[in-house]
Enzyme design. Sequence first.
Site, mmCIF file in Angstrom:
data_model
loop_
_atom_site.group_PDB
_atom_site.id
_atom_site.type_symbol
_atom_site.label_atom_id
_atom_site.label_comp_id
_atom_site.label_asym_id
_atom_site.label_seq_id
_atom_site.Cartn_x
_atom_site.Cartn_y
_atom_site.Cartn_z
ATOM 1 N N CYS A 65 27.920 -1.656 -25.744
ATOM 2 C CA CYS A 65 27.545 -2.186 -24.431
ATOM 3 C C CYS A 65 27.666 -3.709 -24.432
ATOM 4 C CB CYS A 65 26.107 -1.774 -24.101
ATOM 5 S SG CYS A 65 25.576 -2.322 -22.451
ATOM 6 N N CYS A 69 20.350 -6.504 -24.007
ATOM 7 C CA CYS A 69 18.964 -6.037 -23.942
ATOM 8 C C CYS A 69 18.389 -5.909 -25.364
ATOM 9 C CB CYS A 69 18.894 -4.697 -23.226
ATOM 10 S SG CYS A 69 19.716 -4.686 -21.606
ATOM 11 N N CYS A 72 17.616 -2.494 -27.266
ATOM 12 C CA CYS A 72 18.596 -1.412 -27.224
ATOM 13 C C CYS A 72 19.507 -1.380 -28.439
ATOM 14 C CB CYS A 72 19.428 -1.546 -25.954
ATOM 15 S SG CYS A 72 20.608 -0.194 -25.762
ATOM 16 N N CYS A 109 20.173 14.679 -17.373
ATOM 17 C CA CYS A 109 20.288 13.243 -17.145
ATOM 18 C C CYS A 109 21.551 12.733 -17.821
ATOM 19 C CB CYS A 109 19.071 12.519 -17.689
ATOM 20 S SG CYS A 109 17.523 13.189 -17.047
ATOM 21 N N CYS A 142 20.749 13.894 -12.690
ATOM 22 C CA CYS A 142 20.416 12.491 -12.492
ATOM 23 C C CYS A 142 21.441 11.652 -13.246
ATOM 24 C CB CYS A 142 19.008 12.196 -13.005
ATOM 25 S SG CYS A 142 18.521 10.464 -12.818
ATOM 26 N N CYS A 202 14.539 6.928 -9.823
ATOM 27 C CA CYS A 202 13.746 7.002 -11.048
ATOM 28 C C CYS A 202 13.765 5.625 -11.677
ATOM 29 C CB CYS A 202 14.358 8.036 -11.992
ATOM 30 S SG CYS A 202 13.673 8.011 -13.660
ATOM 31 N N ARG A 272 6.736 10.434 -16.592
ATOM 32 C CA ARG A 272 7.367 11.079 -17.745
ATOM 33 C C ARG A 272 7.104 10.308 -19.029
ATOM 34 N NH1 ARG A 272 12.559 11.092 -16.285
ATOM 35 N NH2 ARG A 272 12.107 12.908 -15.030
#
Length: 401
Positions: A65, A69, A72, A109, A142, A202, A272
Amino acid sequence: MDLLNTLVDKGLRRELPTREEALAVLATSDDDLLDVVAAAGKVRRHWFGRRVKLNYLVNLKSGLCPEDCSYCSQRLGSKADILKYTWLKPDEASQAAAAGLAGGAKRVCLVASGRGPTDRDVDRVSETIKTIKGQNEGVEVCACLGLLSDGQAERLREAGADAYNHNLNTSEETYADITTTHTYADRVDTVQKAHAAGLSACSGLIAGMGESDEDLVDVVFSLRDLDPDSVPVNFLIPFEGTPLAKEWNLTPQRCLRILAMTRFVCPDVEVRIAGGREVHLRSMQPLALNLANSIFLGDYLTSEGQAGRADLEMIADAGFEVEGAGEVTLPEHRAAVAGGCGSHAGAGCGSDAVAGCGSHEHEGGGVCGSVPAAASQAGEARTDLVAVRRRGAGTDLAPNA
């Protein structure tokens, strides 16, 4: 305790607590912890009974990526030894999803690392959504693909997506300390785009990154303002090879207080327990089901969760039941906005606790099997509970579901 009685009354009326009341929940003592859980549990049962919704992650594209972040394992510069692969084909993704659905999940998901999808990526994911829905009747889907451009949420909705996940992660004030390649406002904008397109939004948080109680309350109140249908609460997995590898700040008791505070602020929303529950809640996971009404089944994006069978046994042993495919997740007043299981113009019912700008909010998960005696204090690293995912999507090995 007057505080808890007040919060229960407010939760049953869908009335927002004050910031002071939310902070007071996080400041309660261990002696009061069971009272806190019992109080928040009344609110949870009022709106969701004893049902637990199961969700299943499929990591469509893993690693590499361009975003930075700090939490991550798929970030720019990550040295974590995770699986790295490009886009799964629609049939491969559908096959991976089928394992989770067979295990009792009602929502799939679909996650992909990256800053956000290109129009070609949206076409690819749209085809995957159609394939999964065509092969699995009644499944909710999702998507979690990162920052959305104008018109992309509408295209995903047209393809059959029920929901879109994009987490705020932490407070606006401290966001730049965690990520510099995009802004907090970028994340808010994507959640709003999902809403506007009629997708069930979400959006959640990550706890354990060194934030203060005030930061936690700030982000949960901001989520309440955004009004998502689902709020995933992730607990940081300090992955080796990431900037936050040494941040072991959570205890099971702290995690329970965070979940309780979230339930009081968002009483009628799908809360969740997402990434990190096995690592930080450990043997207290069943108690957390009194606060949250949704979990992920099996593995996460780049790390292993406990065995899917253990998840199902935990739910049954704690006196809860798996939510059936035909049951509506959200309370009637929210679901009625859209019809079906969700809210917001016909969308799905919760979502996916997963992820970041591209996808990966809950990078962690624990491994099943025997473990050493649990650490009792924050700061004690439990690296024995963190295992890189080597099975399921992107591999030739059977998934954990």
